[in-house]
Design a protein around this motif. Structure first.
Motif, short mmCIF file in Angstrom:
data_model
loop_
_atom_site.label_atom_id
_atom_site.label_comp_id
_atom_site.label_asym_id
_atom_site.label_seq_id
_atom_site.Cartn_x
_atom_site.Cartn_y
_atom_site.Cartn_z
N TRP A 1 -3.61 2.38 -3.19
CA TRP A 1 -2.75 3.55 -3.33
C TRP A 1 -3.58 4.82 -3.35
N LEU B 1 1.32 2.24 -10.27
CA LEU B 1 0.35 2.42 -9.18
C LEU B 1 -0.62 1.23 -9.10
N GLU C 1 0.85 -1.19 0.00
CA GLU C 1 0.00 0.00 0.00
C GLU C 1 0.88 1.24 0.00
N PHE D 1 0.00 -1.88 -6.84
CA PHE D 1 -0.19 -1.86 -5.39
C PHE D 1 -1.60 -2.36 -5.06
#
Length: 197
Positions: A173, A167, A131, A170
Motif C-alpha cells: 500500500w 492498511l 494492493e 494489504f
C-alpha cells in the motif's frame, strides 16, 4: 463477460471468505453460482464466468492475488463541527469499480476525513484488493497516518490506529496527499451526501 481462469474451489473459498453467498449450479456443468450486487459468477471446472451489469462486483475477488487499485477518500463537515459526510471511490484498470458516500452525523472535518479513509479501506478489502494506492486531499490525515505528524486528539488517535490496521492487511500500500482536483470524485460524493441530507 469476463472469464477468469482459476481453480473453482479456491475461487469459491475466496468468495465465501468475503461474505458472498455461493449456491449450487443450475446445470450439470455448473459447479456453483455466486451473486454480489449486479454481478453473477458461474463456475465451471477451470474457469469462472462473470455476468451482469457490474461484473467488477465479483471479478476483483476472483482474481488470484486480488488485484491493485487506487482508493480515493474525502470527508466533509459544514460548520466544523457540523453535519458531516464521507465519500470514497475505488479505481482499477476497469475504471471506477466501486464508490460510496453517506452522512455520518455531526462531527469535525478532520474526523470526517478519517471516517472516509476507514470506509474506503474497508471497501477496498471487501472488493478483494491486495494492493492499494490510497489518495486523499487531507494533509493532516495522510501525515498523521504515515507517522509524520503527531496525533494529539484521542478520537483521531483511535481512528489513526484503525486506519493503520486496515492498511497493514494489504500486501502492498501507499498513502499520498493529493490536490482536491485529483480527489474530485470522492469530494463530490461527500458533498452530494451532505446536500441530499
Amino acid at each position: 463477460m469476463p472469464t477468469i481462469e482459476c481453480d473453482a474451489d479456491v475461487a469459491r473459498e475466496r468468495l465465501e471468505a468475503a461474505g458472498v453467498d455461493v449456491s449450487p449450479g443450475n446445470t450439470d456443468h455448473e459447479r456453483w453460482r455466486a451473486t454480489r450486487g449486479d454481478a453473477v459468477a458461474v463456475a465451471y471446472d477451470s474457469k469462472v464466468v462473470v455476468q451482469g451489469g457490474n461484473p467488477t462486483d465479483l471479478t476483483l475477488l476472483l482474481r488470484e492475488g486480488g488485484g491493485r487499485g487506487h482508493v480515493y477518500f474525502d470527508g466533509a463537515s459544514r460548520g466544523n463541527p457540523g453535519p458531516a459526510a464521507i465519500g470514497w471511490a475505488i479505481v482499477t484498470s476497469d475504471g471506477i469499480v466501486a464508490e460510496g458516500s453517506e452522512r455520518i452525523g455531526e462531527t469535525t472535518n478532520n474526523r470526517a476525513e478519517y471516517e472516509a479513509l476507514i470506509a474506503a479501506l474497508e471497501a477496498a478489502r471487501s472488493y478483494g484488493l491486495a494492493e492499494a494506492d490510497v489518495r486523499g486531499d487531507s494533509q493532516l490525515v495522510v501525515k498523521q497516518v504515515r507517522g509524520e505528524w503527531k496525533t494529539n486528539d484521542p478520537g483521531l488517535r483511535e481512528r489513526r490506529v484503525k486506519a493503520n490496521e486496515l492498511l497493514m492487511a494489504f500486501d502492498r500500500w501507499t498513502l499520498e496527499h493529493v490536490p482536491r482536483e485529483i480527489n474530485e470524485r470522492a469530494d463530490n460524493l461527500a458533498n452530494e451526501a451532505l446536500d441530499d441530507g
